[in-house]
Design an enzyme around this catalytic site. Sequence first.
Site, short mmCIF file in Angstrom:
data_model
loop_
_atom_site.label_atom_id
_atom_site.label_comp_id
_atom_site.label_asym_id
_atom_site.label_seq_id
_atom_site.Cartn_x
_atom_site.Cartn_y
_atom_site.Cartn_z
N HIS A 46 0.83 -1.20 0.00
CA HIS A 46 0.00 0.00 0.00
C HIS A 46 0.86 1.25 0.00
CE1 HIS A 46 -3.07 -2.54 2.39
NE2 HIS A 46 -3.58 -2.37 1.18
N LYS A 88 -17.96 -5.51 8.99
CA LYS A 88 -16.73 -6.25 9.28
C LYS A 88 -16.06 -5.71 10.53
CE LYS A 88 -15.20 -7.81 4.73
NZ LYS A 88 -14.10 -7.78 3.79
N ARG A 135 -1.96 -6.16 -8.29
CA ARG A 135 -0.96 -7.19 -8.00
C ARG A 135 -0.93 -8.26 -9.07
NH1 ARG A 135 -3.45 -8.31 -2.21
NH2 ARG A 135 -5.22 -8.14 -3.58
N SER A 149 -3.24 -7.26 3.30
CA SER A 149 -3.43 -7.06 4.74
C SER A 149 -3.89 -8.35 5.41
CB SER A 149 -4.46 -5.96 4.99
OG SER A 149 -4.00 -4.72 4.54
#
Length: 159
Positions: free
Chosen positions: A17, A41, A90, A127
């Site tokens: 990040h 969440k 990615r 993460s």
Amino acid sequence: MRRAVCPGSFDPITNGHLDIIERASRLYDTVHVAVMINKSKQGLFAVDERIDLIQRVTESFGNVRVEAFHGLLVDFCKDRDIPAIVKGLRAVSDFDYELQMAQMNNGLSGVETLFVPTNPTYSFLSSSLVKEVAAWGGDVSHLVPETVNAALAERLSKR
């Protein structure tokens, strides 16, 4: 003034990040880091903690503003006159999802999305993966900024 936003949950912010934010900060006058609030969440770090960590690790860039948001990212952009979203990619699997989001965001508001290929060093990094490895006692010090590594160790020691 050229503005862009780097959105995400950043729970926690990783070196991947940080690489994207740093690169965006060299291209734009102001980079807004929008920390997503997802009430459905339970994150490892509260939104305010994530904001604090991001502010600390991006302080040296000099042109990064960090704040929380909920709702549509295009509304965040409209409220701040931000014409561009910067997203790191990615892998091809990221592109499939992010392209749909980019097209929807552009269709809703005209906001453009710029895709930045990730540094190959971080192509596997997320993460979620960092949290899982750290929770099992693995060394993630090379995957997150030192400040974040310390916060992770402290948080996980309480579990």
